[in-house]
Design a protein around this motif. Structure first.
Motif, PDB file in Angstrom:
ATOM      1  N   ASN A 146       0.818  -1.217   0.000  1.00  0.00           N
ATOM      2  CA  ASN A 146       0.000   0.000   0.000  1.00  0.00           C
ATOM      3  C   ASN A 146       0.852   1.268   0.000  1.00  0.00           C
ATOM      4  N   LEU A 147       2.015   1.207  -0.645  1.00  0.00           N
ATOM      5  CA  LEU A 147       2.900   2.365  -0.665  1.00  0.00           C
ATOM      6  C   LEU A 147       2.251   3.546  -1.387  1.00  0.00           C
ATOM      7  N   LYS A 148       2.309   4.696  -0.742  1.00  0.00           N
ATOM      8  CA  LYS A 148       1.824   5.926  -1.346  1.00  0.00           C
ATOM      9  C   LYS A 148       2.760   7.060  -0.986  1.00  0.00           C
ATOM     10  N   ASN A 149       2.988   7.957  -1.928  1.00  0.00           N
ATOM     11  CA  ASN A 149       3.709   9.180  -1.610  1.00  0.00           C
ATOM     12  C   ASN A 149       2.838  10.090  -0.770  1.00  0.00           C
ATOM     13  N   GLU A 150       3.450  10.790   0.163  1.00  0.00           N
ATOM     14  CA  GLU A 150       2.737  11.807   0.915  1.00  0.00           C
ATOM     15  C   GLU A 150       2.613  13.057   0.052  1.00  0.00           C
ATOM     16  N   LYS A 151       1.463  13.725   0.146  1.00  0.00           N
ATOM     17  CA  LYS A 151       1.211  14.922  -0.679  1.00  0.00           C
ATOM     18  C   LYS A 151       1.106  16.152   0.216  1.00  0.00           C
ATOM     19  N   VAL A 152       1.922  17.136  -0.092  1.00  0.00           N
ATOM     20  CA  VAL A 152       1.964  18.351   0.714  1.00  0.00           C
ATOM     21  C   VAL A 152       1.682  19.552  -0.181  1.00  0.00           C
ATOM     22  N   LEU A 153       0.707  20.356   0.236  1.00  0.00           N
ATOM     23  CA  LEU A 153       0.367  21.594  -0.468  1.00  0.00           C
ATOM     24  C   LEU A 153       0.576  22.750   0.488  1.00  0.00           C
TER      25      LEU A 153
END
Length: 941
Positions: free
Chosen positions: A680-687
């Motif tokens: 379940n690897l996902k990149n973290e998203k930062v705005l």
């Protein structure tokens, strides 16, 4: 030594010859109106003649020009141009007072375009700058991150209180999500982005200036700047010739000695600078003795045509320190103090052995970093900057393993009346002597004696609760054969990298940067035995290659500060676990910047590819494909843009926005120390979005800004440790956070003697939406899944409202008094996400607000025939009123909670009086330090 003397004599000869043929000397003193500015740069305009000020702010330039202009620059201050005329061989310009630009790191001081520093009224980011003189004056016995505590949205604590165990939080993000850069080199660990300040304890000695860029910042690299970036610029070898010798002492037998020397730039373009310091003490917290060294070597070379500049630096800080790493309940602090006056210094990890301090939790490490910076001015419009670096780490943290008849070293059976561990009793049992367990600190009951195995006292990881445990001794060994040892979890790594940046001025207003960032990291992690505490041998049966028989090991390894950071551990006896990790990083970045008199705008982008590999022939046979995985490659990157507009010399506004796709850490790629990739690897998203306003005048500088940051798909997990699943873990999906806030920072020069500074920040940091929790066993098999109701729950671990007010006043010439007050509110405890499975949860536990008052005194005495040397005295008093306060809490237990969830009739913590300052005493907390002091004296020559 003879060669060194010849080199120094040659350098002095060159300087004397250059003086003979010059028109004369230009002298002066650079100050900020209150005190000297050491390390300021002074250049004769249009020539290569330059000098840097010493610790007293004085400079001397041998000039071949009879009349002209000097350009004076210093980090955090506006450049100033001074006219001069040499008459009778000299031109004494007297005191030159620079005007503060609180947020600027001068381009002249920072030569390399690899070092991304923000420029006042130009770079559109929220930023604060701390200069070297402030660090030297105010740090005292504080930890290095604490010097930033009076900047907006920063929360710095000493954590458990061991030397170098402090931590920092910016805008609600911990230091794993704060990028730390030294001279343009990223130093966050490549496996988990951690920063251990004990490894960098010497930075306070060698820092020229430190800049904190809050938010995504101005760095062109794809780094972990979610909360902010800490840019540290260290001393260079081309500072003015001279040196210093100093010493300081403080409470708890704190003692520090330091010496440094710089040659200055010699006629042949060479320069050198060295520094060494030693620090030791008993530690403010009980049982936290420490000792550490720091060294810095800087070598420089600049060609005569100024086209090439090379700087070599190497710095390291070998250290050892005893720790307080086991969280303690408020009730325990009260037990060893009183209900109203808890013993905030209490440490449950230590005791005495043979009359000497002994702690089960000791950290020791040495992480030198070496770098070569090259700046090449190709022509008037093109500049190439590069840094090549290496970092090597060797060290470990110790802990207890094993037990005595099912009792661990932390059990009450081994506690003395004062709460310390009775290590003499453990040692006696391990050597076969009969002992009695302690009851309320007093030996009572029947005597117990250890059993030998094959004629030896055999220690292991078995606690001795049952005979023939799966982790114990084979062959039906009795429970009374187990013992207690101190083992080490060791970390070794070799890290190499480089950054290259081409800076091209396309037109008068347009500049283009393009570059590459490459890094490679090899880490080795294992356990070994440090102290058998009287036992004869250690049995380990965790290595699959030696099962089922296991191994009997006799070697023990030192827990002293390791000076050799390049040792090879191939032949070290390893227990418990042993795995290696490889992380490769390749990145590319570019930036386009437009700048005219009023407007500066930029857009930049970066992409990075990380590759993770795990190697483990300890729990996997070498024939098993899982013993060495292939590289798992993950792509990430960011895009940022912003603009600053100066309406006039007083007013400016700025705005920026950015998006960051951040790769997960190593333990998220390979969870639970296994070699199976997380499906379940996902990149973290930062705005991030930010806007601000600035005001500048001769009297006051002011910055006001607003920020909005969202953090989605945060990777988060922790060990289960519950009965029935002791080696399992929880994994969380869909954890989202929203951080918004306002920040105000101002400083004012009321008079030439009085300066006032202040800041205020208010944040609203909350979790957003629901998340999912999955419980796994030790083999990464899912056991259960539940929904977590986190929406609007406050993010813990840092104060969301901070304020500071400070002032300094020069009461007499070179005699200054200063004081600072810091206030913290809206401070919430860390949360355990598994506790939020009900929609009607109580949210985060709010801790009591608190304020701290610090004060200091400085005096500079000019000495020497020409008064060009000085003796500097400094006294710091932190937490003047000895305020008792809770700095952080690991748990989230409310006073209104039942003391026994299964039996509500027993009442709540509040109804039964089990509260301290409104907080349930079952919470595990760290108290901050009480009153501390330090006094220092330094001779500059």
């Amino acid at each position: 030594m003879k060669t060194m003397k010849n080199w120094l004599l040659s350098g002095l000869l060159f300087l004397m010859v250059s003086t003979v043929f010059s028109q004369g000397k230009i002298t002066g003193t650079i100050t900020d109106g209150q005190g000297p500015l050491p390390g300021a740069n002074v250049t004769v305009k249009g020539t290569s003649e330059a000098a840097s000020t010493g610790y007293d702010g004085k400079f001397t330039i041998s000039s071949s020009t009879k009349a002209g202009q000097l350009i004076v620059s210093y980090i955090g201050y506006q450049n100033q141009t001074i006219n001069f005329t040499i008459s009778n061989g000299t031109a004494n310009l007297g005191n030159i007072v620079l005007v503060a630009n609180s947020n600027e790191l001068s381009e002249i001081v920072v030569k390399s375009s690899v070092v991304d520093v923000a420029k006042d009224r130009k770079t559109p980011v929220a930023v604060s700058t701390i200069k070297a003189s402030e660090i030297q004056q105010k740090l005292g016995t504080q930890e290095f991150p604490e010097i930033l505590k009076s900047t907006p949205s920063v929360y710095a604590t000493k954590s458990g209180g061991g030397y170098g165990d402090s931590r920092i939080n910016i805008r609600g993000f911990d230091q794993k999500n704060i990028a730390v850069m030294i001279n343009g080199m990223p130093i966050n660990d490549m496996e988990n982005s951690a920063v251990f300040w004990s490894n960098w304890a010497g930075l306070s000695d060698v820092t020229s200036a430190m800049q904190v860029q809050r938010g995504l910042g101005s760095s062109k690299l794809a780094i972990s700047s979610v909360g902010g970036t800490i840019n540290i610029v260290t001393k260079t070898s081309d500072q003015k010739g001279g040196g210093s010798i100093g010493s300081s002492f403080g409470n708890a037998n704190y003692l520090k000695t330091q010496a440094s020397y710089s040659t200055g730039v010699l006629e042949n373009g060479l320069s050198a600078s060295v520094l060494f310091s030693h620090t030791q003490g008993d530690g403010y917290i009980d049982g936290t003795q420490f000792a550490g060294d720091n060294y810095f070597i800087g070598l420089g070379y600049q060609t005569k045509d100024k086209k090439h500049d090379f700087q070599f630096t190497m710095t390291g800080a070998p250290q050892w320190h005893n720790q307080r790493s086991t969280f303690i309940t408020l009730a325990t602090y009260q037990k060893y103090g009183t209900a109203d006056d808890p013993n905030t210094k209490y440490n449950s990890d230590w005791g005495t052995l043979n009359g000497e301090e002994y702690n089960m939790k000791r950290n020791f490490f040495h992480k030198p970093v070496m770098s070569v910076n090259w700046d090449y001015t190709i022509n008037e419009t093109t500049k190439l900057s590069a840094i090549v670096y290496g970092s090597w780490g060797r060290g470990a943290g110790t802990a207890a393993t094993g037990g005595i008849n099912g009792k661990f070293s932390t059990d009450a059976s081994f506690r003395k009346a004062d709460g310390t561990i009775d290590f003499d009793k453990i040692y006696a049992y391990n050597t076969g002597l009969p002992i009695q367990y302690n009851t309320n600190g007093v030996p009572t009951g029947a005597f117990v004696t250890r059993t030998k195995i094959n004629g030896q006292y055999v220690n292991s990881a078995n606690a001795g609760a049952i005979a023939n445990s799966a982790t114990g001794i084979p062959g039906g060994a009795p429970a009374t054969s187990a013992g207690i040892s101190r083992i080490m979890s060791t970390n070794e790594h070799n890290w190499y990298g480089g950054v290259i940046n081409l800076d091209k001025k396309i037109s008068e207003h347009l500049t283009w940067d393009i570059g590459l960032d490459a890094r490679t990291y090899f880490g080795r992690h294992y356990q070994n035995v440090n102290d058998l505490l009287g036992g004869n041998i250690f049995y380990d049966n965790k290595n699959v290659n030696f099962q089922p028989q296991g191994r009997y090991l006799s070697e023990t390894y030192s827990a002293a500060a390791p000076w050799n950071a390049w040792s090879n551990s191939d032949n070290v006896e390893k227990i418990g676990f042993h795995n290696d990790s490889k992380v490769n990083w390749i990145g590319a970045f570019t930036q386009m910047e437009y700048s005219n008199d009023n407007l500066t705008a930029f857009i930049q982008g970066a992409v990075s590819n990380q590759a993770f590999q795990r190697i483990d022939s300890f729990i996997y046979l070498t024939s098993d494909p899982l013993s060495k995985t292939s590289f798992e490659k993950i792509l990430g990157g960011n895009v940022k843009g912003g603009a600053n507009y100066n309406f006039d010399e007083h007013h400016n506004v700025f705005a920026n926005a950015g998006y960051y796709s951040k790769q997960p850490f190593f333990n998220a790629v390979y969870p639970n120390n296994k070699s199976v990739v997380n499906p379940n690897l996902k990149n973290e998203k930062v705005l991030g979005i930010e806007g601000g306003y600035g005001y500048r005048s001769k009297i006051v500088n002011l910055n006001l800004n607003y920020y909005y940051t969202t953090w989605k798909d945060r990777n988060y997990r922790f060990n289960d440790g519950a009965a029935g699943n002791p080696n399992g873990y929880f994994d969380f999906e869909g954890i989202n956070e929203m951080h918004t806030g306002v920040e105000l920072e101002a400083n004012s020069r009321i008079t030439n003697r009085l300066r006032v500074n202040g800041m205020f920040s208010y944040g609203n940091w909350e979790y957003a939406g629901e998340a999912k929790s999955t419980r796994f066993d030790q083999n990464n098999v899912a056991l259960s899944t539940s929904t977590l109701y986190l929406d609007k729950v406050k993010v813990g671990d840092a104060a969301q409202l901070t304020a500071a007010l400070g002032a300094s006043y020069e009461v007499l010439t070179r005699v200054t008094l200063d004081a600072n007050y810091n206030y913290y509110n809206n401070l919430y405890a860390s949360i355990d996400p598994t506790k939020f499975s009900a929609q009607d949860n109580k949210g985060s536990l709010e801790l009591p607000s608190y304020g701290l008052f610090d004060a200091g005194f400085s005096y500079k005495m000019l000495v020497g025939k020409n008064k060009d040397n000085s003796v500097n005295f400094r006294f710091n008093l932190n937490n003047v009123f000895d305020k008792t306060y809770i700095a952080e809490s690991k748990t989230n237990i409310f006073a209104s909670d039942n003391i026994n969830a299964s039996n509500p009739a027993l009442g709540t913590y509040e109804s039964t009086g089990q509260v301290y300052n409104g907080v349930a005493t079952a919470n595990q907390v760290w108290f901050g330090f009480g009153r501390t002091y330090s006094f220092s004296m330094r001779f500059d020559f």
